[in-house]
Design a protein around this motif. Structure first.
Motif, PDB file in Angstrom:
ATOM      1  N   UNK A  49      37.511  87.035  40.890  1.00  0.00           N
ATOM      2  CA  UNK A  49      38.148  85.821  41.858  1.00  0.00           C
ATOM      3  C   UNK A  49      38.695  85.323  42.837  1.00  0.00           C
ATOM      4  N   UNK A  50      39.036  84.344  42.904  1.00  0.00           N
ATOM      5  CA  UNK A  50      39.177  83.462  44.220  1.00  0.00           C
ATOM      6  C   UNK A  50      40.827  82.845  44.147  1.00  0.00           C
ATOM      7  N   UNK A  51      41.993  83.073  45.592  1.00  0.00           N
ATOM      8  CA  UNK A  51      43.462  83.391  45.741  1.00  0.00           C
ATOM      9  C   UNK A  51      42.875  82.404  47.479  1.00  0.00           C
ATOM     10  N   UNK A  52      43.873  81.590  47.367  1.00  0.00           N
ATOM     11  CA  UNK A  52      43.518  81.050  49.030  1.00  0.00           C
ATOM     12  C   UNK A  52      45.310  81.900  49.096  1.00  0.00           C
ATOM     13  N   UNK A  53      45.261  81.627  51.077  1.00  0.00           N
ATOM     14  CA  UNK A  53      45.961  83.054  51.883  1.00  0.00           C
ATOM     15  C   UNK A  53      45.868  82.692  52.944  1.00  0.00           C
ATOM     16  N   UNK A  54      46.773  82.429  53.903  1.00  0.00           N
ATOM     17  CA  UNK A  54      47.640  82.154  54.912  1.00  0.00           C
ATOM     18  C   UNK A  54      46.395  83.633  55.818  1.00  0.00           C
ATOM     19  N   UNK A  55      46.431  83.016  57.015  1.00  0.00           N
ATOM     20  CA  UNK A  55      45.893  84.222  57.698  1.00  0.00           C
ATOM     21  C   UNK A  55      47.186  84.716  59.223  1.00  0.00           C
ATOM     22  N   UNK A  56      48.014  83.874  58.262  1.00  0.00           N
ATOM     23  CA  UNK A  56      48.906  84.034  60.310  1.00  0.00           C
ATOM     24  C   UNK A  56      50.167  85.279  59.184  1.00  0.00           C
ATOM     25  N   UNK A  57      50.756  84.721  58.512  1.00  0.00           N
ATOM     26  CA  UNK A  57      51.729  85.258  58.021  1.00  0.00           C
ATOM     27  C   UNK A  57      51.429  86.021  56.434  1.00  0.00           C
ATOM     28  N   UNK A  58      50.581  85.960  55.834  1.00  0.00           N
ATOM     29  CA  UNK A  58      50.060  86.544  54.263  1.00  0.00           C
ATOM     30  C   UNK A  58      49.756  86.161  53.357  1.00  0.00           C
ATOM     31  N   UNK A  59      50.221  85.476  54.099  1.00  0.00           N
ATOM     32  CA  UNK A  59      51.530  83.792  51.825  1.00  0.00           C
ATOM     33  C   UNK A  59      50.032  83.806  51.155  1.00  0.00           C
ATOM     34  N   UNK A  60      50.052  83.806  50.307  1.00  0.00           N
ATOM     35  CA  UNK A  60      48.892  83.726  49.135  1.00  0.00           C
ATOM     36  C   UNK A  60      49.315  83.400  47.756  1.00  0.00           C
ATOM     37  N   UNK A  61      48.111  82.763  47.358  1.00  0.00           N
ATOM     38  CA  UNK A  61      48.133  82.170  45.896  1.00  0.00           C
ATOM     39  C   UNK A  61      48.148  83.871  44.674  1.00  0.00           C
ATOM     40  N   UNK A  62      48.353  83.615  43.744  1.00  0.00           N
ATOM     41  CA  UNK A  62      47.247  84.502  42.922  1.00  0.00           C
ATOM     42  C   UNK A  62      46.543  84.551  42.821  1.00  0.00           C
ATOM     43  N   UNK A  63      45.521  85.254  41.431  1.00  0.00           N
ATOM     44  CA  UNK A  63      44.103  84.873  41.587  1.00  0.00           C
ATOM     45  C   UNK A  63      44.177  83.890  40.865  1.00  0.00           C
ATOM     46  N   UNK A  64      43.079  83.683  40.877  1.00  0.00           N
ATOM     47  CA  UNK A  64      42.573  82.226  39.656  1.00  0.00           C
ATOM     48  C   UNK A  64      40.628  82.354  39.628  1.00  0.00           C
ATOM     49  N   UNK A  65      40.126  82.474  38.073  1.00  0.00           N
ATOM     50  CA  UNK A  65      39.167  81.952  38.160  1.00  0.00           C
ATOM     51  C   UNK A  65      38.028  81.272  38.995  1.00  0.00           C
ATOM     52  N   UNK A  66      38.054  80.706  39.052  1.00  0.00           N
ATOM     53  CA  UNK A  66      37.510  79.443  39.608  1.00  0.00           C
ATOM     54  C   UNK A  66      38.128  78.963  41.448  1.00  0.00           C
ATOM     55  N   UNK A  67      37.564  78.637  42.386  1.00  0.00           N
ATOM     56  CA  UNK A  67      38.249  78.138  43.356  1.00  0.00           C
ATOM     57  C   UNK A  67      39.213  77.021  43.939  1.00  0.00           C
ATOM     58  N   UNK A  68      38.546  76.139  42.969  1.00  0.00           N
ATOM     59  CA  UNK A  68      39.697  75.052  42.416  1.00  0.00           C
ATOM     60  C   UNK A  68      40.436  75.220  42.319  1.00  0.00           C
ATOM     61  N   UNK A  69      40.925  75.848  41.028  1.00  0.00           N
ATOM     62  CA  UNK A  69      42.095  76.249  40.928  1.00  0.00           C
ATOM     63  C   UNK A  69      43.010  76.792  41.719  1.00  0.00           C
ATOM     64  N   UNK A  70      42.678  77.414  42.095  1.00  0.00           N
ATOM     65  CA  UNK A  70      43.327  77.740  43.732  1.00  0.00           C
ATOM     66  C   UNK A  70      43.152  77.264  44.783  1.00  0.00           C
ATOM     67  N   UNK A  71      43.095  76.208  44.731  1.00  0.00           N
ATOM     68  CA  UNK A  71      42.703  75.174  46.349  1.00  0.00           C
ATOM     69  C   UNK A  71      43.600  74.465  45.474  1.00  0.00           C
ATOM     70  N   UNK A  72      43.428  74.116  44.504  1.00  0.00           N
ATOM     71  CA  UNK A  72      44.635  72.842  44.263  1.00  0.00           C
ATOM     72  C   UNK A  72      46.071  73.730  43.952  1.00  0.00           C
TER      73      UNK A  72
END
Length: 82
Positions: A49-72
């Motif tokens: 699974x893939x997700x995108x998150x902030x290294x400072x405050x920790x906010x993140x997207x939900x988990x996705x099966x591919x990195x492109x959806x998380x990126x979008x």
């Protein structure tokens, strides 16, 4: 506007991913291996699974099966074109 890379294109997350919409911090793509609930000791079933998150405050997207959806999802901002 940033071009969204396909799965076969290597890109630099620090360069291509927008900063955190809340604190402006650096964001990264994080991957993890999960296991299916229907698995056995002899035949475990794992998926990535893939997700995108902030290294400072920790906010993140939900988990996705591919990195492109998380990126979008991370790249979306209110008031910007899709």
């Amino acid at each position: 506007m940033i071009d969204i890379p396909s799965d076969d294109v290597v890109y630099d997350p620090y360069k291509d991913i927008k900063p955190c919409p809340f604190c402006g911090g650096k964001a990264i793509i994080v991957s993890a291996y999960k296991h299916d609930d229907d698995w056995t000791i002899l035949h475990p079933y794992y998926y990535k699974t893939y997700k995108v998150g902030c290294m400072v405050c920790g906010i993140q997207t939900q988990e996705y099966s591919d990195k492109i959806n998380a990126f979008k999802i991370w790249q979306r901002r209110v008031g910007e074109e899709k």
